[in-house]
Scaffold this motif. Structure first.
Motif, PDB file in Angstrom:
ATOM      1  N   ILE A  13      28.040  18.428  -6.938  1.00  0.00           N
ATOM      2  CA  ILE A  13      28.482  19.081  -5.698  1.00  0.00           C
ATOM      3  C   ILE A  13      28.977  18.007  -4.742  1.00  0.00           C
ATOM      4  CG2 ILE A  13      26.947  21.066  -5.968  1.00  0.00           C
ATOM      5  CD1 ILE A  13      25.025  19.776  -3.978  1.00  0.00           C
ATOM      6  N   GLY A  14      29.616  18.421  -3.676  1.00  0.00           N
ATOM      7  CA  GLY A  14      30.145  17.475  -2.708  1.00  0.00           C
ATOM      8  C   GLY A  14      29.068  16.938  -1.776  1.00  0.00           C
ATOM      9  N   ARG A  15      29.366  15.784  -1.177  1.00  0.00           N
ATOM     10  CA  ARG A  15      28.423  15.181  -0.233  1.00  0.00           C
ATOM     11  C   ARG A  15      28.191  16.093   0.971  1.00  0.00           C
ATOM     12  NH1 ARG A  15      27.877   9.616   0.600  1.00  0.00           N
ATOM     13  NH2 ARG A  15      28.636   9.951   2.697  1.00  0.00           N
ATOM     14  N   GLY A  16      29.236  16.785   1.411  1.00  0.00           N
ATOM     15  CA  GLY A  16      29.095  17.713   2.535  1.00  0.00           C
ATOM     16  C   GLY A  16      28.098  18.821   2.226  1.00  0.00           C
ATOM     17  N   SER A  17      28.110  19.293   0.996  1.00  0.00           N
ATOM     18  CA  SER A  17      27.159  20.332   0.580  1.00  0.00           C
ATOM     19  C   SER A  17      25.738  19.802   0.616  1.00  0.00           C
ATOM     20  CB  SER A  17      27.493  20.821  -0.833  1.00  0.00           C
ATOM     21  OG  SER A  17      28.770  21.410  -0.855  1.00  0.00           O
ATOM     22  N   VAL A  18      25.565  18.539   0.232  1.00  0.00           N
ATOM     23  CA  VAL A  18      24.230  17.929   0.280  1.00  0.00           C
ATOM     24  C   VAL A  18      23.763  17.849   1.720  1.00  0.00           C
ATOM     25  CG1 VAL A  18      22.866  15.857  -0.209  1.00  0.00           C
ATOM     26  CG2 VAL A  18      24.587  16.641  -1.856  1.00  0.00           C
ATOM     27  N   TYR A  19      24.643  17.376   2.611  1.00  0.00           N
ATOM     28  CA  TYR A  19      24.276  17.281   4.030  1.00  0.00           C
ATOM     29  C   TYR A  19      23.912  18.648   4.610  1.00  0.00           C
ATOM     30  CZ  TYR A  19      25.642  12.359   4.430  1.00  0.00           C
ATOM     31  OH  TYR A  19      25.716  11.000   4.300  1.00  0.00           O
ATOM     32  N   ARG A  20      24.668  19.694   4.235  1.00  0.00           N
ATOM     33  CA  ARG A  20      24.358  21.049   4.729  1.00  0.00           C
ATOM     34  C   ARG A  20      23.001  21.511   4.228  1.00  0.00           C
ATOM     35  NH1 ARG A  20      29.843  21.376   4.272  1.00  0.00           N
ATOM     36  NH2 ARG A  20      29.842  22.078   2.121  1.00  0.00           N
ATOM     37  N   ALA A  21      22.693  21.225   2.965  1.00  0.00           N
ATOM     38  CA  ALA A  21      21.398  21.615   2.399  1.00  0.00           C
ATOM     39  C   ALA A  21      20.267  20.891   3.117  1.00  0.00           C
ATOM     40  CB  ALA A  21      21.366  21.306   0.902  1.00  0.00           C
ATOM     41  N   LEU A  22      20.461  19.618   3.405  1.00  0.00           N
ATOM     42  CA  LEU A  22      19.434  18.838   4.093  1.00  0.00           C
ATOM     43  C   LEU A  22      19.256  19.315   5.522  1.00  0.00           C
ATOM     44  CD1 LEU A  22      20.290  15.249   2.781  1.00  0.00           C
ATOM     45  CD2 LEU A  22      18.507  16.810   1.964  1.00  0.00           C
TER      46      LEU A  22
ATOM     47  N   GLN B 166      13.776  10.019  -2.447  1.00  0.00           N
ATOM     48  CA  GLN B 166      14.459   8.816  -1.965  1.00  0.00           C
ATOM     49  C   GLN B 166      15.824   8.575  -2.607  1.00  0.00           C
ATOM     50  OE1 GLN B 166      12.936   7.301   0.668  1.00  0.00           O
ATOM     51  NE2 GLN B 166      11.462   8.964   0.405  1.00  0.00           N
ATOM     52  N   LYS B 167      16.460   9.618  -3.133  1.00  0.00           N
ATOM     53  CA  LYS B 167      17.817   9.481  -3.675  1.00  0.00           C
ATOM     54  C   LYS B 167      18.805   9.503  -2.509  1.00  0.00           C
ATOM     55  CE  LYS B 167      16.624   9.789  -8.035  1.00  0.00           C
ATOM     56  NZ  LYS B 167      16.625   8.645  -8.899  1.00  0.00           N
ATOM     57  N   SER B 168      19.905   8.776  -2.647  1.00  0.00           N
ATOM     58  CA  SER B 168      20.930   8.776  -1.604  1.00  0.00           C
ATOM     59  C   SER B 168      21.756  10.057  -1.700  1.00  0.00           C
ATOM     60  CB  SER B 168      21.836   7.559  -1.748  1.00  0.00           C
ATOM     61  OG  SER B 168      22.690   7.721  -2.871  1.00  0.00           O
ATOM     62  N   VAL B 169      22.465  10.357  -0.639  1.00  0.00           N
ATOM     63  CA  VAL B 169      23.310  11.554  -0.621  1.00  0.00           C
ATOM     64  C   VAL B 169      24.367  11.471  -1.726  1.00  0.00           C
ATOM     65  CG1 VAL B 169      25.013  12.833   0.748  1.00  0.00           C
ATOM     66  CG2 VAL B 169      22.886  12.054   1.812  1.00  0.00           C
TER      67      VAL B 169
ATOM     68  N   VAL C 145      14.868  18.331  -2.973  1.00  0.00           N
ATOM     69  CA  VAL C 145      13.857  17.650  -3.793  1.00  0.00           C
ATOM     70  C   VAL C 145      14.301  16.222  -4.112  1.00  0.00           C
ATOM     71  CG1 VAL C 145      12.728  17.630  -6.051  1.00  0.00           C
ATOM     72  CG2 VAL C 145      12.875  19.760  -4.753  1.00  0.00           C
ATOM     73  N   LEU C 146      15.544  16.054  -4.508  1.00  0.00           N
ATOM     74  CA  LEU C 146      16.055  14.723  -4.836  1.00  0.00           C
ATOM     75  C   LEU C 146      16.056  13.808  -3.608  1.00  0.00           C
ATOM     76  CD1 LEU C 146      18.986  15.661  -7.237  1.00  0.00           C
ATOM     77  CD2 LEU C 146      16.851  14.501  -7.851  1.00  0.00           C
ATOM     78  N   PHE C 147      16.380  14.370  -2.444  1.00  0.00           N
ATOM     79  CA  PHE C 147      16.373  13.586  -1.207  1.00  0.00           C
ATOM     80  C   PHE C 147      14.952  13.127  -0.881  1.00  0.00           C
ATOM     81  CE2 PHE C 147      16.241  13.101   3.444  1.00  0.00           C
ATOM     82  CZ  PHE C 147      17.262  12.181   3.618  1.00  0.00           C
ATOM     83  N   GLN C 148      13.997  14.005  -1.107  1.00  0.00           N
ATOM     84  CA  GLN C 148      12.600  13.657  -0.867  1.00  0.00           C
ATOM     85  C   GLN C 148      12.105  12.606  -1.860  1.00  0.00           C
ATOM     86  OE1 GLN C 148      11.068  17.666  -0.968  1.00  0.00           O
ATOM     87  NE2 GLN C 148      11.091  17.826   1.283  1.00  0.00           N
TER      88      GLN C 148
END
Length: 188
Positions: free
Chosen positions: A173-182, A161-164, A156-159
């Motif tokens: 959470i870690g950036r890697g976790s964000v990338y995995r979720a995306l 327009q928030k950055s990773v 939702v946050l990525f949609q």
């Protein structure tokens, strides 16, 4: 000038961080750097503190483990400080303060660091034994997958327009976790 550094590993340890900041200020620190990050993570405030220190200054911490997780890392850090003419004080050694500007202080620091690392290793061994026993008894559940639980929020946050980096920081959470979720949502 005395410069304080305070650190806790998790954001839940607010009281511990506040106590460290208070203690280094009471010890006379004019500047204090603090952060809530694992010793294994990127410690930006420690880096800032180290860059801030000048010859004749002293870095002040409440405990050795706030600065380093093992004797090797601690030794490298202290050698770097001393090479620049910067001292180190550790406040919590019973009623004593450990000052590494002298030979006795450096010796004691190395001894205490070795004992702290030994204690951590023993704790890990006991933890492994406890986990193995709990698994054998089918009672082990593991830790809650916090990053997976926040995957929907990350999307939702990525949609929005928030950055990773912003997403990771806001959700804890870690950036890697964000990338995995995306990636799981087909967005990366």
């Amino acid at each position: 000038m005395q410069v304080g550094y305070a650190r806790t590993s998790t954001e839940e340890q607010v009281a511990g961080l506040e106590a460290q900041v208070r203690d280094v200020k009471v010890a006379g620190c004019e500047e204090v750097f603090s952060e809530q990050v694992s010793a294994l993570g990127d410690r930006k405030e420690l880096d800032r503190a180290l860059k801030f220190l000048r010859k004749g200054d002293t870095l002040v911490v409440t405990k050795i483990d706030r600065l380093a997780r093992n004797t090797r890392t601690l030794g490298e850090l202290v050698d770097g400080l001393h090479g620049r003419g910067v001292g180190l004080k550790v406040l919590q050694f019973g009623k004593e303060t450990l000052d590494t500007t002298g030979a006795y202080g450096r010796l004691m620091l190395n001894m205490f660091a070795a004992f702290a690392e030994f204690e951590r290793d023993l704790m890990r061994e006991r933890q492994k034994e406890g986990i193995a026993k709990a698994k054998a008894e089918k009672k082990y559940k593991g830790r809650k997958p916090t990053a997976r639980a926040k995957a929907g929020e990350a999307v939702v946050l990525f949609q929005q327009q928030k950055s990773v980096s912003e997403i990771a920081a806001s959700l804890g959470i870690g950036r890697g976790s964000v990338y995995r979720a995306l990636a799981a949502a087909g967005l990366r």
